[in-house]
Design a protein around this motif. Structure first.
Motif, PDB file in Angstrom:
ATOM      1  N   GLU A 180      -0.886 -10.760  -2.428  1.00 44.08           N
ATOM      2  CA  GLU A 180       0.073 -11.794  -2.815  1.00 44.08           C
ATOM      3  C   GLU A 180       0.827 -11.374  -4.079  1.00 44.08           C
ATOM      4  O   GLU A 180       0.302 -10.638  -4.913  1.00 44.08           O
ATOM      5  N   GLY A 181       2.049 -11.875  -4.213  1.00 41.22           N
ATOM      6  CA  GLY A 181       2.772 -11.768  -5.468  1.00 41.22           C
ATOM      7  C   GLY A 181       3.612 -10.526  -5.652  1.00 41.22           C
ATOM      8  O   GLY A 181       4.305 -10.402  -6.670  1.00 41.22           O
ATOM      9  N   LEU A 182       3.579  -9.605  -4.710  1.00 41.89           N
ATOM     10  CA  LEU A 182       4.380  -8.383  -4.847  1.00 41.89           C
ATOM     11  C   LEU A 182       5.781  -8.572  -4.286  1.00 41.89           C
ATOM     12  O   LEU A 182       6.755  -8.046  -4.831  1.00 41.89           O
ATOM     13  N   ILE A 183       5.874  -9.269  -3.167  1.00 38.59           N
ATOM     14  CA  ILE A 183       7.160  -9.602  -2.563  1.00 38.59           C
ATOM     15  C   ILE A 183       7.101 -11.084  -2.172  1.00 38.59           C
ATOM     16  O   ILE A 183       6.144 -11.778  -2.523  1.00 38.59           O
ATOM     17  N   ASP A 184       8.085 -11.555  -1.437  1.00 33.39           N
ATOM     18  CA  ASP A 184       8.151 -12.990  -1.146  1.00 33.39           C
ATOM     19  C   ASP A 184       7.246 -13.430  -0.006  1.00 33.39           C
ATOM     20  O   ASP A 184       7.298 -14.578   0.434  1.00 33.39           O
ATOM     21  N   THR A 185       6.419 -12.531   0.468  1.00 36.84           N
ATOM     22  CA  THR A 185       5.482 -12.818   1.541  1.00 36.84           C
ATOM     23  C   THR A 185       4.285 -11.904   1.331  1.00 36.84           C
ATOM     24  O   THR A 185       4.409 -10.871   0.664  1.00 36.84           O
ATOM     25  N   PRO A 186       3.100 -12.239   1.818  1.00 41.08           N
ATOM     26  CA  PRO A 186       1.955 -11.343   1.633  1.00 41.08           C
ATOM     27  C   PRO A 186       2.226  -9.945   2.200  1.00 41.08           C
ATOM     28  O   PRO A 186       2.803  -9.803   3.286  1.00 41.08           O
ATOM     29  N   ARG A 237      11.097  -5.238   3.887  1.00 43.83           N
ATOM     30  CA  ARG A 237      10.974  -6.369   2.972  1.00 43.83           C
ATOM     31  C   ARG A 237      10.660  -5.913   1.549  1.00 43.83           C
ATOM     32  O   ARG A 237      10.448  -6.753   0.672  1.00 43.83           O
ATOM     33  N   PHE A 238      10.598  -4.598   1.312  1.00 41.12           N
ATOM     34  CA  PHE A 238      10.145  -4.140   0.003  1.00 41.12           C
ATOM     35  C   PHE A 238      10.672  -2.735  -0.297  1.00 41.12           C
ATOM     36  O   PHE A 238      11.083  -1.992   0.587  1.00 41.12           O
ATOM     37  N   ASP A 239      10.632  -2.420  -1.566  1.00 41.05           N
ATOM     38  CA  ASP A 239      10.968  -1.102  -2.094  1.00 41.05           C
ATOM     39  C   ASP A 239       9.857  -0.119  -1.694  1.00 41.05           C
ATOM     40  O   ASP A 239       8.699  -0.500  -1.611  1.00 41.05           O
ATOM     41  N   ALA A 284      -9.473   4.678   0.552  1.00 43.15           N
ATOM     42  CA  ALA A 284      -8.299   5.441   0.981  1.00 43.15           C
ATOM     43  C   ALA A 284      -7.287   4.504   1.636  1.00 43.15           C
ATOM     44  O   ALA A 284      -7.369   4.226   2.840  1.00 43.15           O
ATOM     45  N   PRO A 285      -6.330   3.990   0.870  1.00 42.19           N
ATOM     46  CA  PRO A 285      -5.311   3.106   1.450  1.00 42.19           C
ATOM     47  C   PRO A 285      -4.155   3.887   2.066  1.00 42.19           C
ATOM     48  O   PRO A 285      -3.866   5.025   1.684  1.00 42.19           O
ATOM     49  N   ASP A 286      -3.513   3.262   3.032  1.00 39.33           N
ATOM     50  CA  ASP A 286      -2.180   3.707   3.449  1.00 39.33           C
ATOM     51  C   ASP A 286      -1.201   3.035   2.503  1.00 39.33           C
ATOM     52  O   ASP A 286      -1.205   1.804   2.370  1.00 39.33           O
ATOM     53  N   MET A 287      -0.363   3.806   1.834  1.00 41.18           N
ATOM     54  CA  MET A 287       0.596   3.195   0.928  1.00 41.18           C
ATOM     55  C   MET A 287       1.585   2.322   1.708  1.00 41.18           C
ATOM     56  O   MET A 287       1.743   2.472   2.925  1.00 41.18           O
ATOM     57  N   ALA A 288       2.228   1.417   1.009  1.00 44.02           N
ATOM     58  CA  ALA A 288       3.160   0.486   1.654  1.00 44.02           C
ATOM     59  C   ALA A 288       4.245   1.257   2.398  1.00 44.02           C
ATOM     60  O   ALA A 288       4.894   2.137   1.832  1.00 44.02           O
ATOM     61  N   GLY A 289       4.435   0.921   3.672  1.00 45.91           N
ATOM     62  CA  GLY A 289       5.422   1.603   4.494  1.00 45.91           C
ATOM     63  C   GLY A 289       4.890   2.807   5.237  1.00 45.91           C
ATOM     64  O   GLY A 289       5.596   3.383   6.059  1.00 45.91           O
ATOM     65  N   TYR A 290       3.641   3.195   4.970  1.00 43.63           N
ATOM     66  CA  TYR A 290       3.046   4.388   5.566  1.00 43.63           C
ATOM     67  C   TYR A 290       1.885   4.007   6.481  1.00 43.63           C
ATOM     68  O   TYR A 290       1.231   2.976   6.276  1.00 43.63           O
ATOM     69  N   GLY A 291       1.602   4.875   7.450  1.00 44.17           N
ATOM     70  CA  GLY A 291       0.446   4.664   8.295  1.00 44.17           C
ATOM     71  C   GLY A 291       0.480   3.303   8.958  1.00 44.17           C
ATOM     72  O   GLY A 291       1.462   2.916   9.596  1.00 44.17           O
ATOM     73  N   GLU A 339       7.282   3.965  -7.951  1.00 46.57           N
ATOM     74  CA  GLU A 339       7.051   2.907  -8.943  1.00 46.57           C
ATOM     75  C   GLU A 339       6.478   1.670  -8.256  1.00 46.57           C
ATOM     76  O   GLU A 339       5.522   1.064  -8.738  1.00 46.57           O
ATOM     77  N   PHE A 340       7.055   1.286  -7.112  1.00 45.12           N
ATOM     78  CA  PHE A 340       6.535   0.137  -6.377  1.00 45.12           C
ATOM     79  C   PHE A 340       5.164   0.457  -5.794  1.00 45.12           C
ATOM     80  O   PHE A 340       4.264  -0.394  -5.780  1.00 45.12           O
ATOM     81  N   GLN A 341       4.976   1.687  -5.321  1.00 42.41           N
ATOM     82  CA  GLN A 341       3.661   2.051  -4.799  1.00 42.41           C
ATOM     83  C   GLN A 341       2.590   1.915  -5.877  1.00 42.41           C
ATOM     84  O   GLN A 341       1.456   1.492  -5.593  1.00 42.41           O
ATOM     85  N   ALA A 342       2.940   2.229  -7.116  1.00 43.82           N
ATOM     86  CA  ALA A 342       1.985   2.048  -8.216  1.00 43.82           C
ATOM     87  C   ALA A 342       1.661   0.568  -8.393  1.00 43.82           C
ATOM     88  O   ALA A 342       0.502   0.192  -8.626  1.00 43.82           O
ATOM     89  N   ASP A 343       2.671  -0.295  -8.270  1.00 42.11           N
ATOM     90  CA  ASP A 343       2.430  -1.739  -8.336  1.00 42.11           C
ATOM     91  C   ASP A 343       1.460  -2.165  -7.236  1.00 42.11           C
ATOM     92  O   ASP A 343       0.536  -2.961  -7.469  1.00 42.11           O
ATOM     93  N   VAL A 344       1.686  -1.644  -6.039  1.00 41.41           N
ATOM     94  CA  VAL A 344       0.852  -2.010  -4.898  1.00 41.41           C
ATOM     95  C   VAL A 344      -0.589  -1.556  -5.119  1.00 41.41           C
ATOM     96  O   VAL A 344      -1.541  -2.321  -4.881  1.00 41.41           O
ATOM     97  N   ILE A 345      -0.782  -0.325  -5.578  1.00 41.28           N
ATOM     98  CA  ILE A 345      -2.142   0.179  -5.785  1.00 41.28           C
ATOM     99  C   ILE A 345      -2.856  -0.620  -6.878  1.00 41.28           C
ATOM    100  O   ILE A 345      -4.048  -0.932  -6.750  1.00 41.28           O
ATOM    101  N   GLU A 346      -2.147  -0.983  -7.937  1.00 43.23           N
ATOM    102  CA  GLU A 346      -2.749  -1.852  -8.962  1.00 43.23           C
ATOM    103  C   GLU A 346      -3.235  -3.158  -8.346  1.00 43.23           C
ATOM    104  O   GLU A 346      -4.372  -3.594  -8.577  1.00 43.23           O
TER     105      GLU A 346
END
Length: 286
Positions: free
Chosen positions: A16-22, A78-80, A64-71, A84-91
């Motif tokens: 939650e909280g990264l974009i306008d939808t989970p 819906r997202f960048d 081991a996550p798949d980064m946003a947009g991958y895998g 930089e955004f991937q770092a936000d996601v991993i945090e």
């Protein structure tokens, strides 16, 4: 490990909280002990580590996550997709997983994400293993710049598969390591129409301006760092590692002979043994 076995143990996490939808993130989480986070690059996904996850999980909790947009993570427009955004996601993802401190083992643009987090959140990054990582202005490479053209969103699954397999042939020194299992696993999410579009969007997001601002701060990153680098890589050549070992105050370089870009696949045994040697000797980061 076959693709279906790998997929069967991935779990979905809703952030939650990264974009306008989970935002949905697919990840493997196995083993116990100190957390080790594996970050893949482009155009792969966490299957890049399919031969090294279990050996590392004998000693650590391996995430081991798949980064946003991958895998098999979220692929929507819906997202960048920048690092930089991937770092936000991993945090956010690690917070969701209850991890407040971890070792990072990161390849290609995953290394750029790890460097951003080491700078931004030094208390989160206990140590780093950077394998053929982007840094400075060493990227994006020509093939990824070309892949990011919007017209490639119209590629067929066969055309995208051909592009990916060609890059694997170029990025492996040991041709016997271009196994059917590896090819089938890596291309699987990018044979689907939304996966093809998402990979093109990922390539279009690559921006050297997200690593060059770190250059003057590398000397402040106190994390113990292993540069585990394939010597034959023509995309992220070893000169980048030789420069990083001078700029990072607590870095060491281990060149991997007869290895190119896809180091965890080119020589998984050496990748695991050197990573374990380093992680098990790593002191607590300041």
């Amino acid at each position: 490990m076959k693709i279906q076995d790998f997929r069967n143990r991935q779990q979905m996490h809703s952030l939650e909280g990264l974009i306008d939808t989970p935002l949905q993130i697919a990840a493997t989480d196995v083993g116990d002990g100190d957390a080790v986070v594996l970050l893949h690059g482009i155009p792969t996904w966490s299957f890049l580590f399919h031969e090294v996850i279990d050996p590392l999980a004998e000693h650590f909790r391996v995430i081991a996550p798949d980064m946003a947009g991958y895998g098999y993570s979220d692929r929507r427009d819906r997202f960048d997709r920048s690092i930089e955004f991937q770092a936000d996601v991993i945090e956010s993802f690690l917070d969701e997983m209850g991890v407040d401190r971890a070792h990072f083992v990161a390849h290609d643009i995953g290394g750029g994400v790890a460097l951003i987090l080491a700078d931004r959140r030094p208390e989160l990054v206990r140590s780093m293993v950077l394998s053929n990582s982007v840094a400075y202005d060493s990227w994006p490479v020509d093939e990824m710049l070309a892949l990011g053209h919007p017209r490639n969103a119209q590629l067929s699954s066969e055309e995208m598969t051909d592009k990916l397999v060609e890059s694997f042939q170029f990025g492996l020194s040991r041709k016997e390591r271009l196994t059917d299992e590896f090819k089938e696993g890596i291309v699987a999410p990018y044979q689907e129409s939304d996966g093809i579009v998402s990979l093109v969007r990922n390539a279009a997001s690559l921006n050297t301006n997200h690593t060059t601002p770190l250059t003057h701060r590398l000397h402040e990153m106190q994390q113990s760092t292993l540069l585990l680098w394939g010597e034959d890589d023509r995309w992220q050549p070893i000169d980048t590692a030789q420069r990083l070992v001078k700029d990072l105050p607590n870095a060491e370089l281990h060149p991997m002979r007869n290895c190119s870009h896809w180091t965890p696949q080119d020589n998984p045994d050496e990748f695991v043994s050197e990573t374990l040697r380093f992680l098990q000797a790593t002191p607590v980061a300041v």
